[in-house]
Design an enzyme around this catalytic site. Structure first.
Site, PDB file in Angstrom:
ATOM      1  CG  HIS A 174      -5.586  -2.542   0.602  1.00 22.53           C
ATOM      2  ND1 HIS A 174      -5.262  -2.136  -0.676  1.00 22.53           N
ATOM      3  CD2 HIS A 174      -4.842  -1.769   1.441  1.00 22.53           C
ATOM      4  CE1 HIS A 174      -4.370  -1.165  -0.623  1.00 22.53           C
ATOM      5  NE2 HIS A 174      -4.083  -0.924   0.647  1.00 22.53           N
ATOM      6  CB  SER A 227      -0.963  -0.047   1.180  1.00 21.42           C
ATOM      7  OG  SER A 227      -1.983   0.912   1.057  1.00 21.42           O
ATOM      8  CG  ASP A 229      -7.444  -3.544  -2.834  1.00 18.42           C
ATOM      9  OD1 ASP A 229      -8.077  -2.783  -2.073  1.00 18.42           O
ATOM     10  OD2 ASP A 229      -6.203  -3.509  -2.955  1.00 18.42           O
TER      11      ASP A 229
END
Length: 259
Positions: free
Chosen positions: A236, A82, A208
């Site tokens: 995610h 991320s 996601d």
């Protein structure tokens, strides 16, 4: 008669691990265990997260990348999740001689939507997070954790793991969290991806909601030499919800590059 030469010993590559917004190095506990014997893992915490201090002199992606480079081995593969992926990309641009390869887990060169970048979060979502955080940081962190597992076929278990990894660790610095949200909102490395020459693997999850898997096709256009893979049923945090599939993709990538 001379003794035959001794075969060269294959040394495990160093692997830097960068977590995401609001998290800490504990999120890599299982990954470090699974990669034992394959790579020497170096979990590094982002500025203001975990035990890492935060300096007001760290206002942008470049300064966060510099802080991570200071703590990293001289040359290593970098795995970023991320926001950590955005920092890893920045490190590869900042010091290409030190980044041997990239593994980007549910990362993207631009986290918010634009007229020419649809597979991303609406800008309003991050704006609301920023406003909510100023009023109630703890509740906003919890909400963000929930977004990371939303849609996953193993959402409840993944949420339990995320909470457990945060438990007992220092609370992130509020100023660092606010800046991290700004980096997610303002960061845009799309135009710099062609400048990154090292091998790269991008991992996405079909479910996601923060970084849609459709971003894989855009990444392939911007980085023709990169490899992408999509993990079925993952949201995610595939390294937590689907560790076997994530580990297999990473192992395959490392093997294909001779690591």
């Amino acid at each position: 008669m001379m003794d035959p030469p001794i075969p060269a010993q294959h040394s495990e590559p160093d692997l830097v691990l960068l977590h995401g917004w609001g998290m800490n190095a504990a999120v890599w506990k299982d990954v470090s265990r699974d990669l034992r014997g394959t790579a020497v893992c170096h979990p590094i915490e982002l500025p203001g997260h975990g035990d890492r201090p935060f300096s007001p002199r760290s206002p942008d992606l470049w300064s966060w990348a510099d802080a991570c480079l200071e703590a990293a081995p001289d040359r290593a593969l970098w795995l970023g999740w991320s926001l950590g992926g955005l920092i890893a990309l920045t490190a590869a641009l900042r010091a290409p001689e030190r980044v041997e390869g990239l593994i980007l887990v549910t990362a993207t060169p631009r986290f918010v939507q634009a007229a020419d970048w649809a597979p991303a979060m609406p800008a309003e979502t991050l704006r609301q997070f920023h406003a909510a955080f100023a009023l109630d940081p703890a509740a906003t962190l919890t909400r963000f954790l929930a977004l990371q597992v939303r849609g996953s076929e193993r959402a409840r278990e993944t949420m339990r793991i995320l909470r457990a990894r945060n438990a007992g660790r220092p609370t992130p610095d509020p100023d660092a969290l606010l800046l991290g949200l700004e980096l997610l909102r303002e960061g845009d490395l799309r135009g710099r991806l062609p400048d990154i020459r090292c091998p790269a693997l991008w991992l996405f999850g079909t479910r996601d909601t923060l970084v849609p898997a459709a971003a894989a096709g855009r990444v392939e256009l911007l980085m023709p030499g990169a490899r992408t893979a999509i993990i079925q049923g993952a949201a995610h945090a595939p390294q937590l919800s689907h560790p076997r599939q994530t580990h297999s993709a990473i192992q395959s990538f490392l093997a294909s590059r001779g690591f």
